[in-house]
Write an enzyme that holds these catalytic residues in place. Structure first.
Site, PDB file in Angstrom:
ATOM      1  N   PRO A 187       0.824  -1.218   0.000  1.00 21.86           N
ATOM      2  CA  PRO A 187       0.000   0.000   0.000  1.00 21.86           C
ATOM      3  C   PRO A 187       0.858   1.267   0.000  1.00 21.86           C
ATOM      4  O   PRO A 187       1.753   1.416   0.826  1.00 21.86           O
ATOM      5  CB  PRO A 187      -0.802  -0.104   1.298  1.00 21.86           C
ATOM      6  CG  PRO A 187      -0.665  -1.522   1.751  1.00 21.86           C
ATOM      7  CD  PRO A 187       0.648  -2.006   1.212  1.00 21.86           C
ATOM      8  N   GLU A 188       0.609   2.133  -0.948  1.00 21.42           N
ATOM      9  CA  GLU A 188       1.273   3.431  -1.010  1.00 21.42           C
ATOM     10  C   GLU A 188       0.194   4.503  -0.829  1.00 21.42           C
ATOM     11  O   GLU A 188      -0.945   4.173  -0.507  1.00 21.42           O
ATOM     12  CB  GLU A 188       1.984   3.584  -2.363  1.00 21.42           C
ATOM     13  CG  GLU A 188       3.005   2.474  -2.625  1.00 21.42           C
ATOM     14  CD  GLU A 188       3.749   2.658  -3.948  1.00 21.42           C
ATOM     15  OE1 GLU A 188       3.854   3.802  -4.428  1.00 21.42           O
ATOM     16  OE2 GLU A 188       4.212   1.646  -4.503  1.00 21.42           O
TER      17      GLU A 188
ATOM     18  N   LYS B 285       1.968   7.541   4.277  1.00 21.26           N
ATOM     19  CA  LYS B 285       1.330   6.217   4.255  1.00 21.26           C
ATOM     20  C   LYS B 285       0.711   5.876   5.604  1.00 21.26           C
ATOM     21  O   LYS B 285       0.313   4.734   5.825  1.00 21.26           O
ATOM     22  CB  LYS B 285       2.360   5.150   3.871  1.00 21.26           C
ATOM     23  CG  LYS B 285       2.994   5.359   2.500  1.00 21.26           C
ATOM     24  CD  LYS B 285       3.944   4.199   2.179  1.00 21.26           C
ATOM     25  CE  LYS B 285       4.950   4.582   1.121  1.00 21.26           C
ATOM     26  NZ  LYS B 285       5.966   3.525   0.921  1.00 21.26           N
TER      27      LYS B 285
ATOM     28  N   ARG C 155      15.433  -2.271  -4.389  1.00 21.52           N
ATOM     29  CA  ARG C 155      14.057  -2.309  -4.875  1.00 21.52           C
ATOM     30  C   ARG C 155      14.090  -2.493  -6.385  1.00 21.52           C
ATOM     31  O   ARG C 155      14.946  -1.921  -7.057  1.00 21.52           O
ATOM     32  CB  ARG C 155      13.330  -0.976  -4.547  1.00 21.52           C
ATOM     33  CG  ARG C 155      13.407  -0.570  -3.087  1.00 21.52           C
ATOM     34  CD  ARG C 155      12.684  -1.534  -2.176  1.00 21.52           C
ATOM     35  NE  ARG C 155      11.279  -1.674  -2.515  1.00 21.52           N
ATOM     36  CZ  ARG C 155      10.332  -0.839  -2.097  1.00 21.52           C
ATOM     37  NH1 ARG C 155      10.628   0.176  -1.321  1.00 21.52           N
ATOM     38  NH2 ARG C 155       9.078  -1.036  -2.436  1.00 21.52           N
TER      39      ARG C 155
END
Ligand SMILES: [Zn+2]
Length: 292
Positions: free
Chosen positions: A2-3, A59, A282
């Site tokens: 979730p961003e 967030k 990432r």
């Protein structure tokens, strides 16, 4: 993961299930790294309180209560915040581990060992559940006047940021732009999906040294970033792995991704295969022809 858009969609949909309702019973799982505030403290302090406001900061979700307490929630990587009665294959598949029944025939999800926080309310209406299989999510109760160090470290919210904010953060930095965009103390709320999508739209390669980002690049990056974040909010966020909306619905932004998770597929502009490269641990996805 979730961003900003997924957290904002969660906020909008869970708000109605929280605000104005008095908590009666709090049920938790045993203490673990999920809990910044120990579960027995939550069980003792939250009953009798009623939420007056639910905000999103980067967030994080922050529920303010009538007592002055604030409850900080972070969805981590696999967090799911939803209303009891919601049903989704994303809630059931991780527990059942078996065959998925056709949509519409799914029974409503019942709390399992991954459901770390359950709030029941005086009105007897639906409970609010916070489930997190990998437990990288967080829950913290802040008493009135207690400093929120996690929130104080956040930079300007990505939806409110200006090109100037980004440009200032790039000066004199040795890191690459992709890594800078993921730094929550620079722009709060941005994660891997939206950083890759924004850099593609802005024509900037994720490996570009931050110090070599021009004013014009910063303008294009911030404009693109806010465009993808707003579009994702409008489509309910990206349901790629675990993310579900509080009512069990899936978001559909994943269908609009241009580069993220599309390594080897043709670039939507020039048909060159999209590259995937690990940057700062990432994965990053980009077009070597369209992004410089
Ligand atoms: Zn291209």
């Amino acid at each position: 993961v979730p961003e900003l858009p997924e957290v904002e969609v969660t906020r909008r949909k869970i708000e109605h299930a929280l605000i104005g309702r008095t908590v009666t019973v709090v049920t938790t799982t045993p203490n673990s790294y999920f809990f910044i505030t120990p579960p027995d403290t939550l069980e003792r302090l939250l009953p009798g309180q009623s939420a007056t406001r639910l905000e999103r900061l980067g967030k994080y979700l922050v529920a303010s209560f009538d007592s002055g307490d604030r409850l900080l929630l972070h969805l981590g990587m696999t967090g799911q915040l939803f209303v009891h009665g919601a049903s989704s294959v994303r809630l059931l598949s991780a527990t059942g581990g078996g065959s998925l029944t056709p949509e519409g025939q799914l029974a409503a999800f019942e709390a399992d060992e991954h459901t770390h926080l359950q709030l029941a309310f005086r009105d007897g209406g639906p409970r609010v559940l916070f489930r997190d299989v990998r437990k990288f999510g967080k829950v913290q109760l802040l008493r009135p006047g207690e400093a929120a160090t996690r929130l104080e470290k956040l930079g300007v919210d990505a939806l409110a940021a200006t090109a100037g904010d980004l440009l200032r953060a790039t000066r004199g930095r040795r890191l690459v732009i992709k890594t800078l965009l993921l730094d929550q103390s620079v722009l709060a709320g941005v994660g891997n999906i939206y950083a890759d999508e924004a850099l593609f739209l802005a024509g900037v390669r994720p490996t570009r040294r931050a110090a070599r980002v021009t004013r014009n690049d910063a303008d294009r990056i911030v404009t693109a970033l806010q465009q993808v974040l707003r579009r994702s909010i409008d489509t309910g966020g990206a349901s790629i792995n675990d993310y579900v909306q509080p009512d069990g619905e899936d978001g559909t932004y994943q269908d609009e991704r241009r580069v993220y998770g599309r390594a080897g597929e043709p670039c939507p502009n020039c048909r060159t295969p999209i590259l995937r490269r690990v940057i700062g641990q990432r994965s990053s996805h980009y077009c070597r022809r369209c992004q410089h």
